[in-house]
Design a protein around this motif. Structure first.
Motif, PDB file in Angstrom:
ATOM      1  N   ASN A 149      46.114  52.404  50.033  1.00 28.27           N
ATOM      2  CA  ASN A 149      46.932  51.329  50.589  1.00 28.27           C
ATOM      3  C   ASN A 149      47.662  51.769  51.848  1.00 28.27           C
ATOM      4  OD1 ASN A 149      47.226  48.624  48.956  1.00 28.27           O
ATOM      5  ND2 ASN A 149      46.875  50.233  47.453  1.00 28.27           N
ATOM      6  N   GLN A 153      47.410  50.052  55.491  1.00 29.18           N
ATOM      7  CA  GLN A 153      48.598  49.660  56.247  1.00 29.18           C
ATOM      8  C   GLN A 153      48.549  50.203  57.675  1.00 29.18           C
ATOM      9  OE1 GLN A 153      51.046  47.583  55.512  1.00 29.18           O
ATOM     10  NE2 GLN A 153      50.299  47.159  53.453  1.00 29.18           N
ATOM     11  N   ASN A 157      40.926  50.724  57.505  1.00 32.95           N
ATOM     12  CA  ASN A 157      40.414  50.025  56.320  1.00 32.95           C
ATOM     13  C   ASN A 157      39.293  50.772  55.612  1.00 32.95           C
ATOM     14  OD1 ASN A 157      42.250  48.015  56.752  1.00 32.95           O
ATOM     15  ND2 ASN A 157      40.796  46.558  57.619  1.00 32.95           N
ATOM     16  N   LEU A 164      40.359  53.511  47.449  1.00 31.42           N
ATOM     17  CA  LEU A 164      40.480  52.536  46.371  1.00 31.42           C
ATOM     18  C   LEU A 164      39.283  52.606  45.417  1.00 31.42           C
ATOM     19  CD1 LEU A 164      41.849  49.472  48.377  1.00 31.42           C
ATOM     20  CD2 LEU A 164      43.078  50.733  46.592  1.00 31.42           C
ATOM     21  N   VAL A 179      42.241  46.391  39.554  1.00 32.07           N
ATOM     22  CA  VAL A 179      43.198  46.157  40.644  1.00 32.07           C
ATOM     23  C   VAL A 179      42.688  46.801  41.927  1.00 32.07           C
ATOM     24  CG1 VAL A 179      45.543  46.582  41.459  1.00 32.07           C
ATOM     25  CG2 VAL A 179      45.154  45.995  39.062  1.00 32.07           C
ATOM     26  N   CYS A 180      42.209  48.042  41.809  1.00 33.48           N
ATOM     27  CA  CYS A 180      41.678  48.756  42.980  1.00 33.48           C
ATOM     28  C   CYS A 180      40.435  48.062  43.535  1.00 33.48           C
ATOM     29  CB  CYS A 180      41.339  50.198  42.602  1.00 33.48           C
ATOM     30  SG  CYS A 180      42.769  51.207  42.191  1.00 33.48           S
ATOM     31  N   GLN A 183      41.450  44.882  45.395  1.00 30.70           N
ATOM     32  CA  GLN A 183      41.992  45.167  46.729  1.00 30.70           C
ATOM     33  C   GLN A 183      40.878  45.527  47.705  1.00 30.70           C
ATOM     34  OE1 GLN A 183      44.922  48.231  45.671  1.00 30.70           O
ATOM     35  NE2 GLN A 183      46.553  46.810  46.250  1.00 30.70           N
ATOM     36  N   GLN A 186      38.896  42.415  48.659  1.00 29.26           N
ATOM     37  CA  GLN A 186      39.627  41.542  49.583  1.00 29.26           C
ATOM     38  C   GLN A 186      39.606  42.081  51.011  1.00 29.26           C
ATOM     39  OE1 GLN A 186      43.367  41.239  47.431  1.00 29.26           O
ATOM     40  NE2 GLN A 186      42.780  39.271  46.549  1.00 29.26           N
ATOM     41  N   VAL A 187      39.626  43.416  51.129  1.00 21.85           N
ATOM     42  CA  VAL A 187      39.504  44.021  52.463  1.00 21.85           C
ATOM     43  C   VAL A 187      38.113  43.732  53.020  1.00 21.85           C
ATOM     44  CG1 VAL A 187      39.448  46.183  53.770  1.00 21.85           C
ATOM     45  CG2 VAL A 187      41.216  45.823  52.042  1.00 21.85           C
TER      46      VAL A 187
END
Length: 226
Positions: A149, A153, A157, A164, A179-180, A183, A186-187
């Protein structure tokens, strides 16, 4: 009788010769022998002292970190990092003062999160990378996910997604992995790599169907396939 005495004498002489040879060998090599014995003693004693020292150091470190953990729980991240000048010495000081202890390693993880929470991502990344990973299914994968993450940020990416995915694989459980993967998906979707996103959404749906995260996967899959 004389033969027996002669035999005994010969045996005694042979033994004496052998002892003389041994003594000569010892005398000739005494320094080497003493050095070898000394080295063994040093290693054993040093190991004993180190273990006992580290036990004492570990105990001191555990006492020292308590106040920093309290500040962390109160979301006082600057104080948790640097201390308050009194009883709270701060995670950074614990890392330096108690280097080599398990507590100092844990302090690196706390410090990394503190930096991430205060948006100091370069410092956070360094701490996350310095943290010694253990072969477990919770803390280590969570630290990898947090590291990912931080990279995201900062706009990296690719590296973020790699972290992730690595975290999801390392965890292999319903708490962290979906969850990983979500994420990372979504990226991918945000970057227009919908096929990769769909693969991850399907993996969540099929492999981690027990997780609450899987509930909306059909919606995500539909959106990414349009």
């Amino acid at each position: 009788m004389a033969k027996k005495e002669t035999k005994k004498t010969e045996e005694a002489i042979a033994l004496d010769v052998q002892l003389t040879k041994t003594e000569a060998f010892i005398e000739k090599n005494i320094k080497k022998i003493l050095i070898a014995i000394g080295a063994i003693i040093i290693v054993v004693v040093a190991g004993w002292l180190y273990n006992n020292y580290m036990k004492g150091k570990e105990n001191d470190a555990q006492k020292a970190i308590a106040k920093s953990q309290q500040a962390f729980a109160l979301q006082q991240y600057e104080q948790a990092l640097n201390g308050d000048g009194t009883l709270n010495v701060g995670f950074l000081n614990i890392i330096s003062q108690y280097s080599g202890t398990k507590t100092a390693n844990l302090a690196k993880l706390y410090a990394a999160v503190c930096y991430a929470k205060t948006e100091k991502y370069d410092e956070a990344i360094k701490m996350f990378e310095d943290f010694s990973q253990k072969d477990d299914q919770m803390i280590s994968p969570a630290s990898l996910a947090a590291l990912g993450n931080c990279y995201i940020q900062k706009g990296d990416n690719k590296k973020g997604v790699d972290m992730l995915l690595k975290a999801a694989k390392a965890a292999s459980n319903d708490a962290i992995s979906p969850v990983c993967l979500l994420q990372a998906a979504q990226v991918y979707e945000a970057e227009g790599e919908n096929e990769k996103a769909v693969e991850l959404y399907k993996e969540i749906k099929e492999k981690y169907f027990r997780s609450p995260v899987s509930a909306d996967m059909d919606k995500y899959i539909e959106r990414a396939t349009k």
